[in-house]
Design a protein around this motif. Sequence first.
Motif, PDB file in Angstrom:
ATOM      1  N   LYS A  99      36.211  36.925  33.215  1.00  0.00           N
ATOM      2  CA  LYS A  99      37.185  36.073  33.905  1.00  0.00           C
ATOM      3  C   LYS A  99      38.580  36.272  33.324  1.00  0.00           C
ATOM      4  CE  LYS A  99      34.077  32.394  35.487  1.00  0.00           C
ATOM      5  NZ  LYS A  99      33.746  30.957  35.431  1.00  0.00           N
ATOM      6  N   GLU A 100      38.658  36.415  32.016  1.00  0.00           N
ATOM      7  CA  GLU A 100      39.963  36.657  31.382  1.00  0.00           C
ATOM      8  C   GLU A 100      40.507  38.024  31.799  1.00  0.00           C
ATOM      9  OE1 GLU A 100      41.895  36.655  26.894  1.00  0.00           O
ATOM     10  OE2 GLU A 100      40.030  35.561  27.280  1.00  0.00           O
ATOM     11  N   ALA A 101      39.630  39.003  31.914  1.00  0.00           N
ATOM     12  CA  ALA A 101      40.057  40.337  32.349  1.00  0.00           C
ATOM     13  C   ALA A 101      40.607  40.297  33.766  1.00  0.00           C
ATOM     14  CB  ALA A 101      38.882  41.318  32.264  1.00  0.00           C
ATOM     15  N   ILE A 102      39.947  39.543  34.640  1.00  0.00           N
ATOM     16  CA  ILE A 102      40.422  39.399  36.015  1.00  0.00           C
ATOM     17  C   ILE A 102      41.808  38.763  36.032  1.00  0.00           C
ATOM     18  CG2 ILE A 102      40.057  38.039  38.122  1.00  0.00           C
ATOM     19  CD1 ILE A 102      37.099  38.718  37.911  1.00  0.00           C
ATOM     20  N   ALA A 103      42.006  37.758  35.188  1.00  0.00           N
ATOM     21  CA  ALA A 103      43.317  37.104  35.121  1.00  0.00           C
ATOM     22  C   ALA A 103      44.395  38.075  34.650  1.00  0.00           C
ATOM     23  CB  ALA A 103      43.249  35.897  34.191  1.00  0.00           C
ATOM     24  N   ALA A 173      40.789  44.282  45.238  1.00  0.00           N
ATOM     25  CA  ALA A 173      40.724  42.871  45.622  1.00  0.00           C
ATOM     26  C   ALA A 173      41.877  42.078  45.022  1.00  0.00           C
ATOM     27  CB  ALA A 173      39.392  42.270  45.178  1.00  0.00           C
ATOM     28  N   LEU A 174      42.307  42.461  43.829  1.00  0.00           N
ATOM     29  CA  LEU A 174      43.369  41.737  43.140  1.00  0.00           C
ATOM     30  C   LEU A 174      44.766  42.240  43.507  1.00  0.00           C
ATOM     31  CD1 LEU A 174      41.680  41.417  39.650  1.00  0.00           C
ATOM     32  CD2 LEU A 174      42.179  39.556  41.244  1.00  0.00           C
ATOM     33  N   HIS A 175      44.844  43.257  44.376  1.00  0.00           N
ATOM     34  CA  HIS A 175      46.127  43.774  44.863  1.00  0.00           C
ATOM     35  C   HIS A 175      46.144  43.667  46.392  1.00  0.00           C
ATOM     36  CE1 HIS A 175      46.162  45.644  40.866  1.00  0.00           C
ATOM     37  NE2 HIS A 175      47.436  45.858  41.022  1.00  0.00           N
ATOM     38  N   PRO A 198      46.496  31.742  42.428  1.00  0.00           N
ATOM     39  CA  PRO A 198      45.350  31.093  41.783  1.00  0.00           C
ATOM     40  C   PRO A 198      44.101  31.067  42.673  1.00  0.00           C
ATOM     41  CG  PRO A 198      47.343  29.808  41.450  1.00  0.00           C
ATOM     42  CD  PRO A 198      47.685  30.875  42.431  1.00  0.00           C
ATOM     43  N   ALA A 199      44.309  30.851  43.980  1.00  0.00           N
ATOM     44  CA  ALA A 199      43.167  30.818  44.892  1.00  0.00           C
ATOM     45  C   ALA A 199      42.501  32.193  44.986  1.00  0.00           C
ATOM     46  CB  ALA A 199      43.606  30.357  46.282  1.00  0.00           C
ATOM     47  N   LEU A 200      43.313  33.260  44.954  1.00  0.00           N
ATOM     48  CA  LEU A 200      42.759  34.613  45.006  1.00  0.00           C
ATOM     49  C   LEU A 200      41.906  34.896  43.770  1.00  0.00           C
ATOM     50  CD1 LEU A 200      42.610  37.466  46.272  1.00  0.00           C
ATOM     51  CD2 LEU A 200      44.674  38.025  44.968  1.00  0.00           C
ATOM     52  N   VAL A 201      42.401  34.536  42.600  1.00  0.00           N
ATOM     53  CA  VAL A 201      41.652  34.763  41.366  1.00  0.00           C
ATOM     54  C   VAL A 201      40.324  34.017  41.398  1.00  0.00           C
ATOM     55  CG1 VAL A 201      41.619  34.365  38.879  1.00  0.00           C
ATOM     56  CG2 VAL A 201      43.684  35.252  39.959  1.00  0.00           C
ATOM     57  N   VAL A 204      37.946  35.773  43.796  1.00  0.00           N
ATOM     58  CA  VAL A 204      37.444  37.018  43.211  1.00  0.00           C
ATOM     59  C   VAL A 204      36.370  36.724  42.175  1.00  0.00           C
ATOM     60  CG1 VAL A 204      38.072  38.964  41.723  1.00  0.00           C
ATOM     61  CG2 VAL A 204      39.499  38.394  43.687  1.00  0.00           C
ATOM     62  N   GLU A 205      36.579  35.698  41.367  1.00  0.00           N
ATOM     63  CA  GLU A 205      35.553  35.318  40.385  1.00  0.00           C
ATOM     64  C   GLU A 205      34.242  34.986  41.081  1.00  0.00           C
ATOM     65  OE1 GLU A 205      37.042  32.118  38.081  1.00  0.00           O
ATOM     66  OE2 GLU A 205      38.468  33.344  36.934  1.00  0.00           O
ATOM     67  N   TRP A 206      34.303  34.237  42.163  1.00  0.00           N
ATOM     68  CA  TRP A 206      33.082  33.861  42.881  1.00  0.00           C
ATOM     69  C   TRP A 206      32.396  35.087  43.469  1.00  0.00           C
ATOM     70  CZ3 TRP A 206      35.577  29.175  45.839  1.00  0.00           C
ATOM     71  CH2 TRP A 206      35.590  28.065  44.986  1.00  0.00           C
ATOM     72  N   LEU A 207      33.182  36.024  43.979  1.00  0.00           N
ATOM     73  CA  LEU A 207      32.611  37.194  44.641  1.00  0.00           C
ATOM     74  C   LEU A 207      32.091  38.239  43.651  1.00  0.00           C
ATOM     75  CD1 LEU A 207      35.176  37.823  47.532  1.00  0.00           C
ATOM     76  CD2 LEU A 207      32.831  37.001  47.767  1.00  0.00           C
ATOM     77  N   PHE A 208      32.718  38.314  42.480  1.00  0.00           N
ATOM     78  CA  PHE A 208      32.420  39.414  41.573  1.00  0.00           C
ATOM     79  C   PHE A 208      31.461  39.064  40.446  1.00  0.00           C
ATOM     80  CE2 PHE A 208      35.779  41.312  43.901  1.00  0.00           C
ATOM     81  CZ  PHE A 208      35.636  42.686  43.752  1.00  0.00           C
TER      82      PHE A 208
END
Length: 217
Positions: A99-103, A173-175, A198-201, A204-208
């Motif tokens: 999760k921190e990496a995604i952020a 997904a993050l771009h 914030p909603a995108l992050v 993405v957490e839920w999907l990944f």
Amino acid sequence: MTATPTPRGRRPKHLPDGRAALLAAAIDAFSQLGYDGANLRGIARGAKVDASLVRVHFGSKEQLWRACVDALEAALAAPGEHLRSLSLDTARPVTERLKEAIAIIAAHAVNHPEHKRFIAQQASETGDRGAILHRQLVMPVYEAMAPLIVQGMQAGVVRAEHPAMYFCVLVHALHPPPGSPVLMQLIAPQVGGDAFGPALVKQVEWLFFADPNAPKG
């Protein structure tokens, strides 16, 4: 219509210096037009400097392109090191570190949207430019995060056939495309505009991430 001549002499204090302005304009031009489509006069116009400064600061179009890659690589140094430290910090739960990496990746996408555009536009390059792009802008980030993805796969919280494919889809997904926050504001205001990031992050957490206890299909 007569073109307004590019001003010569000292630049106003509120503007970046000639080299920095050229570099920013070049990154934008190469990101939108590719190497062959971008031209030095157009880049100089975008930087609001005389075209002769390209030769003064960079020497050639090829060297200017390489300077753009170096600048983008420098912007990746800190987030890349952070991702590497997360991969090594095995005392912490892997989900927490993922999760921190995604952020981290999401923050870089917001602060440096030109990075993905540059890579996407230049991705089909072959020869020396393709090798430079791969070596300096793609592999350092992937190699920093790949061990963390593998740890997630081993823990059952990441479902992937190969860490490279997971990384590729995650980064895309993050771009999201430019204008996504505005478009989402029209579709669903509660997750659009300033709330989009914030909603995108969260999405993405839920999907990944997968529930390791859930039955596998």
